[in-house]
Design an enzyme around this catalytic site. Structure first.
Site, mmCIF file in Angstrom:
data_model
loop_
_atom_site.group_PDB
_atom_site.id
_atom_site.type_symbol
_atom_site.label_atom_id
_atom_site.label_comp_id
_atom_site.label_asym_id
_atom_site.label_seq_id
_atom_site.Cartn_x
_atom_site.Cartn_y
_atom_site.Cartn_z
ATOM 1 N N ARG A 179 0.814 -1.219 0.000
ATOM 2 C CA ARG A 179 0.000 0.000 0.000
ATOM 3 C C ARG A 179 0.850 1.272 0.000
ATOM 4 O O ARG A 179 0.369 2.324 -0.424
ATOM 5 C CB ARG A 179 -0.983 -0.046 1.177
ATOM 6 C CG ARG A 179 -2.131 -1.009 0.918
ATOM 7 C CD ARG A 179 -3.039 -1.109 2.112
ATOM 8 N NE ARG A 179 -2.765 -2.269 2.923
ATOM 9 C CZ ARG A 179 -3.125 -2.398 4.198
ATOM 10 N NH1 ARG A 179 -3.751 -1.416 4.801
ATOM 11 N NH2 ARG A 179 -2.858 -3.500 4.862
ATOM 12 N N GLU B 259 0.658 -5.342 13.465
ATOM 13 C CA GLU B 259 -0.523 -5.385 14.336
ATOM 14 C C GLU B 259 -1.074 -6.819 14.336
ATOM 15 O O GLU B 259 -1.548 -7.304 15.337
ATOM 16 C CB GLU B 259 -1.583 -4.387 13.845
ATOM 17 C CG GLU B 259 -2.694 -4.169 14.861
ATOM 18 C CD GLU B 259 -3.833 -3.295 14.365
ATOM 19 O OE1 GLU B 259 -3.820 -2.869 13.200
ATOM 20 O OE2 GLU B 259 -4.767 -3.070 15.154
#
Ligand SMILES: O=P(O)(O)OC[C@H]1O[C@H](OP(=O)(O)OP(=O)(O)O)[C@H](O)[C@@H]1O
Ligand SMILES: Nc1ncnc2[nH]cnc12
Length: 172
Positions: free
Chosen positions: A58, A95
């Site tokens: 991204r 995460e």
């Protein structure tokens, strides 16, 4: 225009407990995409940046148009086994999960000022890894830029001393 209106939130993706910030509506909206790129470009334009670096995947989506607007080059920081020439690598925590990133050893000339661009700052593991790679190849990390920051994950704690710019903040 409020860029927040272009982010879709999907709960429990890709795993239970994660509130996923989906940037695809922003990418699909030409006006919102241009606004996000312009805001990052405005932050960087007077900072004497030599190149933009962005992590796969991204980071590429926002990093390349920012580099293009500034008239400078882009350095891809990639997942393992994708870069064809000699690389440095670093492993880091996400995460959700663990990963590894690589940079070409000759990507940066000594002392070049590099701005990192990515879509999202969560725990800061990715961008800390990118910064480490940039410094390992002799660059100076001049700025870290994100479309989205998840403030409660305290990514900034891992990034002390760096210039940090995020366009939209969520608690988590
Ligand atoms: O601050 P962190 O906790 O490190 O998380 C943020 C990173 O996680 C996502 O990338 P991901 O590794 O999911 O890869 P992708 O861009 O290929 O989807 C996102 O694009 C950031 O690069
Ligand atoms: N909550 C989240 N939403 C979208 N991308 C992410 N990358 C890491 N955490 C994320």
């Amino acid at each position: 225009m409020d860029l927040r209106d272009s982010i879709r939130i999907i709960e429990n993706f890709p795993v239970e407990g994660i509130s996923f910030k989906d940037i695809t509506p922003l990418l699909a909206d030409g006006e919102a995409l241009r606004e996000a790129i312009n805001q990052i470009v405005n932050h960087l334009k007077d900072k004497n940046i030599d190149m933009i670096a962005g992590p796969e995947a991204r980071g590429f989506l926002f990093g390349v148009p920012v580099a293009n607007e500034l008239g400078i080059g882009f350095i891809p920081v990639r997942k393992p086994g994708k870069l064809p020439y000699d690389t440095y690598a670093v492993e880091y925590d996400l995460e959700y999960g663990k990963d590894r990133l690589e940079i070409h050893k000759d990507a940066i000339k000594p002392g070049q000022r590099i701005a990192v661009v990515d879509d999202l700052l969560a725990t800061g593991g990715t961008v800390a890894a990118v910064s480490k790679l940039i410094e390992e190849v002799g660059g100076e990390v001049a700025s870290l830029n994100f479309v989205i920051e998840l403030t409660d994950l305290n990514g900034r704690d891992k990034l002390q001393g760096y210039d940090i710019n995020s366009l939209i903040k969520y608690d988590i």
